[in-house]
Motif scaffolding. Structure first.
Motif, mmCIF file in Angstrom:
data_model
loop_
_atom_site.group_PDB
_atom_site.id
_atom_site.type_symbol
_atom_site.label_atom_id
_atom_site.label_comp_id
_atom_site.label_asym_id
_atom_site.label_seq_id
_atom_site.Cartn_x
_atom_site.Cartn_y
_atom_site.Cartn_z
ATOM 1 N N ALA A 76 34.889 58.989 202.530
ATOM 2 C CA ALA A 76 35.680 60.130 202.062
ATOM 3 C C ALA A 76 36.247 60.912 203.238
ATOM 4 O O ALA A 76 37.423 61.285 203.248
ATOM 5 C CB ALA A 76 34.830 61.044 201.177
ATOM 6 N N LEU A 77 35.416 61.155 204.246
ATOM 7 C CA LEU A 77 35.886 61.933 205.390
ATOM 8 C C LEU A 77 36.970 61.166 206.155
ATOM 9 O O LEU A 77 38.003 61.741 206.506
ATOM 10 C CB LEU A 77 34.731 62.306 206.316
ATOM 11 N N GLY A 120 38.584 68.291 206.194
ATOM 12 C CA GLY A 120 37.845 67.372 205.328
ATOM 13 C C GLY A 120 38.283 67.522 203.899
ATOM 14 O O GLY A 120 39.415 67.935 203.631
ATOM 15 N N GLY A 121 37.379 67.212 202.965
ATOM 16 C CA GLY A 121 37.742 67.323 201.558
ATOM 17 C C GLY A 121 36.671 66.777 200.644
ATOM 18 O O GLY A 121 35.530 66.576 201.050
ATOM 19 N N LYS A 122 37.060 66.540 199.403
ATOM 20 C CA LYS A 122 36.113 66.128 198.357
ATOM 21 C C LYS A 122 35.768 64.646 198.456
ATOM 22 O O LYS A 122 36.604 63.819 198.793
ATOM 23 C CB LYS A 122 36.714 66.386 196.981
ATOM 24 N N ARG A 162 39.023 58.977 204.975
ATOM 25 C CA ARG A 162 40.217 59.008 204.126
ATOM 26 C C ARG A 162 40.901 60.374 204.203
ATOM 27 O O ARG A 162 42.124 60.474 204.361
ATOM 28 C CB ARG A 162 39.831 58.680 202.673
ATOM 29 N N GLU A 163 40.118 61.451 204.077
ATOM 30 C CA GLU A 163 40.687 62.806 204.117
ATOM 31 C C GLU A 163 41.347 63.098 205.463
ATOM 32 O O GLU A 163 42.409 63.714 205.516
ATOM 33 C CB GLU A 163 39.602 63.852 203.827
ATOM 34 N N GLN A 208 48.673 68.239 205.194
ATOM 35 C CA GLN A 208 48.294 68.803 203.888
ATOM 36 C C GLN A 208 47.279 69.921 204.106
ATOM 37 O O GLN A 208 46.379 69.772 204.930
ATOM 38 C CB GLN A 208 47.568 67.756 203.021
ATOM 39 N N ASP A 209 47.382 70.972 203.336
ATOM 40 C CA ASP A 209 46.368 72.041 203.265
ATOM 41 C C ASP A 209 46.246 72.930 204.508
ATOM 42 O O ASP A 209 45.494 73.886 204.494
ATOM 43 C CB ASP A 209 44.970 71.483 202.933
ATOM 44 N N GLU A 213 35.142 61.464 196.419
ATOM 45 C CA GLU A 213 35.498 60.948 195.089
ATOM 46 C C GLU A 213 34.330 60.159 194.511
ATOM 47 O O GLU A 213 33.506 59.613 195.252
ATOM 48 C CB GLU A 213 36.738 60.044 195.191
ATOM 49 N N GLU A 265 44.649 61.368 205.391
ATOM 50 C CA GLU A 265 45.611 62.029 204.495
ATOM 51 C C GLU A 265 46.070 63.383 205.031
ATOM 52 O O GLU A 265 47.256 63.700 204.986
ATOM 53 C CB GLU A 265 44.987 62.230 203.106
ATOM 54 N N GLU A 266 45.114 64.188 205.508
ATOM 55 C CA GLU A 266 45.438 65.559 205.908
ATOM 56 C C GLU A 266 46.017 65.667 207.308
ATOM 57 O O GLU A 266 46.796 66.584 207.583
ATOM 58 C CB GLU A 266 44.186 66.452 205.840
#
Length: 136
Positions: free
Chosen positions: A52-53, A40-42, A55-56, A99-100, A44, A59-60
């Motif tokens: 947000a989830l 997951g992540g921040k 999108r994350e 990512q990450d 925005e 992306e990830e």
């Protein structure tokens, strides 16, 4: 009211595919590297937690997921920053550690605790295991 405005949310997803869920091994920051989390992540500014989830996860991990419902509870990561976890169904794609993360693993309720989870994810992992084991 000021306190609520100062509250920031970080989202994590229990990405479900069949009777299993996805765990991701962190590469950073150093104190979390090598430990496992729900990806997951921040959130925005102006973005919903669900968006947000989604999108994350795109992306990830390079996947599309349907963010279904928030899991109970929250975990304060640091002052004013709270982790919320969501039940998310994998729609499309094969997750990749873009990512990450350096490794991903699909876990069943039986092997859910074979990895070294970050403390803040454990209450959510326990809830995911409980739900996956529950009779339909």
């Amino acid at each position: 009211m000021e306190h609520e405005a100062a509250k920031r949310v970080v989202v994590a997803g229990a990405v479900i595919d069949g009777g299993r869920f996805l765990a991701a091994r962190r590469t950073a920051p150093p104190e979390f590297a090598g430990r496992w989390e729900l990806p997951g992540g921040k959130v925005e500014p102006g973005e919903s937690a669900q968006h947000a989830l989604a999108r994350e996860l795109q992306e990830e991990l390079g996947v599309e997921a349907s963010v279904v419902e928030r899991l109970p509870g929250e975990w304060e990561l640091k002052a004013g920053v709270f982790l919320h976890a969501w039940w998310a169904l994998l729609l499309k794609g094969e997750p990749q550690p873009l990512q990450d993360h350096d490794e991903l693993r699909w876990l069943t309720p039986e092997d859910a605790f074979d990895v070294d989870w970050l403390e803040q994810d454990l209450p959510f992992v326990k809830e995911v295991v409980r739900r996956l084991k529950a009779p339909l």
